[in-house]
Design a protein around this motif. Structure first.
Motif, PDB file in Angstrom:
ATOM      1  N   ARG A 160      -5.485  -7.431   5.515  1.00  0.00           N
ATOM      2  CA  ARG A 160      -6.133  -8.025   4.343  1.00  0.00           C
ATOM      3  C   ARG A 160      -7.657  -8.023   4.501  1.00  0.00           C
ATOM      4  O   ARG A 160      -8.183  -8.150   5.589  1.00  0.00           O
ATOM      5  N   ASN A 161      -8.342  -7.860   3.368  1.00  0.00           N
ATOM      6  CA  ASN A 161      -9.805  -7.912   3.296  1.00  0.00           C
ATOM      7  C   ASN A 161     -10.507  -6.726   3.951  1.00  0.00           C
ATOM      8  O   ASN A 161     -11.695  -6.782   4.245  1.00  0.00           O
ATOM      9  N   ASP A 162      -9.763  -5.658   4.161  1.00  0.00           N
ATOM     10  CA  ASP A 162     -10.401  -4.426   4.601  1.00  0.00           C
ATOM     11  C   ASP A 162     -11.311  -3.939   3.461  1.00  0.00           C
ATOM     12  O   ASP A 162     -10.969  -4.097   2.284  1.00  0.00           O
ATOM     13  N   PRO A 163     -12.480  -3.352   3.794  1.00  0.00           N
ATOM     14  CA  PRO A 163     -13.379  -2.896   2.714  1.00  0.00           C
ATOM     15  C   PRO A 163     -12.733  -1.871   1.772  1.00  0.00           C
ATOM     16  O   PRO A 163     -13.165  -1.726   0.635  1.00  0.00           O
ATOM     17  N   TYR A 164     -11.695  -1.181   2.240  1.00  0.00           N
ATOM     18  CA  TYR A 164     -11.059  -0.153   1.397  1.00  0.00           C
ATOM     19  C   TYR A 164      -9.685  -0.588   0.888  1.00  0.00           C
ATOM     20  O   TYR A 164      -8.908   0.232   0.423  1.00  0.00           O
ATOM     21  N   GLU A 165      -9.418  -1.880   0.959  1.00  0.00           N
ATOM     22  CA  GLU A 165      -8.086  -2.381   0.586  1.00  0.00           C
ATOM     23  C   GLU A 165      -7.696  -1.972  -0.837  1.00  0.00           C
ATOM     24  O   GLU A 165      -6.527  -1.699  -1.112  1.00  0.00           O
ATOM     25  N   THR A 166      -8.675  -1.907  -1.747  1.00  0.00           N
ATOM     26  CA  THR A 166      -8.344  -1.597  -3.149  1.00  0.00           C
ATOM     27  C   THR A 166      -8.811  -0.206  -3.570  1.00  0.00           C
ATOM     28  O   THR A 166      -8.837   0.113  -4.758  1.00  0.00           O
ATOM     29  N   SER A 167      -9.200   0.623  -2.579  1.00  0.00           N
ATOM     30  CA  SER A 167      -9.616   1.982  -2.963  1.00  0.00           C
ATOM     31  C   SER A 167      -9.134   3.001  -1.935  1.00  0.00           C
ATOM     32  O   SER A 167      -9.829   3.975  -1.647  1.00  0.00           O
ATOM     33  N   ASP A 168      -7.968   2.770  -1.390  1.00  0.00           N
ATOM     34  CA  ASP A 168      -7.353   3.687  -0.421  1.00  0.00           C
ATOM     35  C   ASP A 168      -7.360   5.120  -0.971  1.00  0.00           C
ATOM     36  O   ASP A 168      -6.871   5.374  -2.074  1.00  0.00           O
ATOM     37  N   ALA A 169      -7.921   6.047  -0.199  1.00  0.00           N
ATOM     38  CA  ALA A 169      -8.021   7.446  -0.653  1.00  0.00           C
ATOM     39  C   ALA A 169      -6.665   8.058  -0.973  1.00  0.00           C
ATOM     40  O   ALA A 169      -6.591   9.035  -1.716  1.00  0.00           O
ATOM     41  N   VAL A 170      -5.584   7.493  -0.417  1.00  0.00           N
ATOM     42  CA  VAL A 170      -4.264   8.090  -0.644  1.00  0.00           C
ATOM     43  C   VAL A 170      -3.297   7.136  -1.366  1.00  0.00           C
ATOM     44  O   VAL A 170      -2.090   7.374  -1.396  1.00  0.00           O
ATOM     45  N   PHE A 171      -3.843   6.037  -1.942  1.00  0.00           N
ATOM     46  CA  PHE A 171      -3.089   5.187  -2.878  1.00  0.00           C
ATOM     47  C   PHE A 171      -1.911   4.445  -2.241  1.00  0.00           C
ATOM     48  O   PHE A 171      -0.918   4.146  -2.913  1.00  0.00           O
TER      49      PHE A 171
END
Lengths: 329, 329
Positions: free
Chosen positions: A245-256
């Motif tokens: 949780r709260n990773d900077p890319y949690e809502t923009s994962d390059a592979v969805f």
């Protein structure tokens, strides 16, 4: 077979408007009804794509050169086509179609291009990472079926990057598997092991897929996660991952790949876990309870979803070997 | 760019039903409106293909492995992706879209995977084939514009197989180009050369595309033909071929290239040609009158066709740099 004697309707003077039906007609010589159906949809969508974009010869050639390059950069330890499928959202889509999950079971997510078949079996409590720079992480999990019974003897395949965000196979000088292991759940459905805290990392972006992302103005990062694959006879294989949780890319994962049900909070071992698993009380801890679905329940749900989705599209199908083919009158 | 700061709507919990709109949304960061449109249609069709077939994970992996293999077999002299595009009817479709022909001009057809850039220029009347086993063929052609005026100085690129049905690049031990040449039309728009009578041949079918054809129960043969490519400033490049009438594969070309207007009857030189071109009267003769279309006429026709086709599909577009992009309100 004398190919000059094949009985197919004459095909000449093919145009923008009649090419598709003719390609489908000649492909219908295929004896496998499922392959015939897949090819019919493939050719239709491929041609409609070209017609709707009015694809130019130059764009066509650019596309073929791109696909060639994606194939050519693949090696035993680099699968750029999976990566391409991942960044186009196809991988997560296929996983969702093929591995439908009833409520209260663990959701699946993308396999990714870094699963290998060389992980070594370790005992419960073993260590899967030798990276001294990683933050030590204790992982304690349970596996249950959808009725809540523990599942013993599940083969669990686990893989993660090192602390620099690279999988073992991305290091040219590696001398064996690292950051990956196989283990089996005990009679209480428990498995536990020592790992390192996952870190965010970019997918390999020095190849054609990376260049595509750059042109699309997309970043190549994946949020911190650890991969899991579960196999046991009678259960649908579960390919999934846990995300921090709260990773900077949690809502923009390059592979969805991120799903709320797979996002976890790390904790500390505390007195109980410290005593039981032989770590300090402030050792970082990840716990999760996985729920596997039986083969039978999965195939029933898959067939039901297939029928419903194709009904909605007005396609009459029957399910053969678990997959739809056209129902011919 | 700090990728963790990219402003895109949060993407999590992606499902069979919402993955497509989300992939399109993140791809819309792309600054190039044409690329954005092409990718939007690509992702839509790719996902619809998976949804309509209920593509399984095993089929997905089979597909990715196939695409990988198609890429890996490509070399400087073998382009398996063009071959794949050819057998799926995409090549002839793209040619038809991008090189529309007004009535009374020469139709185009597939480029095929065997065009190279190493053909040598020969003079009018020269010989393009050194194959002693081929049947000698005199080829005499004219090039006109759509108003009937001869076109001088057109660069013509011509290629054909040897008498065994193989292009030069298919022979591992070749020591230079053969069965191909470049020449230029004279002031009367005429070009002529010595070749060999084309023979039918299978497209390369020892690779993944050949295996696909076998599974589809399709034969890999092309009818006898000779390739031509025409280039001159102010004219649309014409990629075409001439086919011999009554070839056993005339109506079942593996790559869908045959058009009635490109099917020719071979004749004999007779007294006039024999005297003029220095051959015997019974020498085999191929004649053809090519008609090139101007760049301006082609781009007007292409834009008109694009608008009409996309109007019919209910897509509001504008033509920019010759290609459609969505017309945003």
């Amino acid at each position: 077979m004398d190919p000059s004697q094949v009985k197919i309707p004459p095909m000449k003077n093919l145009t923008v408007d009649n090419i598709t039906e003719n390609v489908i007609r000649i492909n219908s010589l295929c004896k496998d009804p499922r392959m015939k159906y897949v090819l019919e949809r493939l050719v239709t969508h491929l041609h409609d794509f070209a017609r709707e974009t009015r694809l130019s010869s130059a764009e066509w050639m650019t596309g073929l050169e791109f696909l060639t390059e994606v194939g050519q950069i693949c090696t035993d330890v680099r699968q750029e086509y999976i990566l391409l499928s991942d960044v186009l959202g196809l991988s997560i889509l296929v996983d969702s179609i093929d591995h439908p999950k009833p409520p209260n079971s663990t959701e699946g997510t993308v396999l990714g291009p870094f699963h290998t078949h060389e992980a070594e079996e370790i005992s419960l409590g073993g260590s899967m990472s030798t990276d001294p720079a990683g933050e030590p992480l204790l992982v304690v999990c349970t596996i249950k079926d959808t009725a809540g019974n523990p599942v013993e003897g599940v083969k669990i395949d686990i893989w993660e990057t090192d602390s620099t965000g690279h999988y073992d196979v991305q290091h040219a000088d590696r001398d064996g598997p690292d950051g990956r292991c196989i283990m089996h759940s005990d009679c209480e459905g428990v498995f536990w092991f020592n790992a390192i805290t996952p870190v965010p990392y970019p997918i390999p972006h020095d190849g054609p897929v990376g260049r595509l992302l750059t042109k699309l103005h997309r970043h190549p990062y994946r949020p911190s996660h650890m991969h899991f694959m579960f196999e046991k006879g009678g259960f649908d294989n579960l390919i999934t991952a846990l995300y921090l949780r709260n990773d900077p890319y949690e809502t923009s994962d390059a592979v969805f790949g991120v799903k709320d049900s797979l996002v976890v909070d790390l904790g500390r071992a505390g007195p109980e876990y410290a005593a039981k698993y032989g770590v300090s009380e402030d050792h970082v801890l990840l716990t999760y309870d996985f729920v596997l679905v039986s083969d039978v329940e999965t195939s029933e749900l898959r067939a039901k979803n297939s029928k419903a989705a194709l009904d909605k599209l007005g396609r009459k199908v029957k399910i053969v070997n678990g997959l739809p083919i056209p129902e011919l009158d």
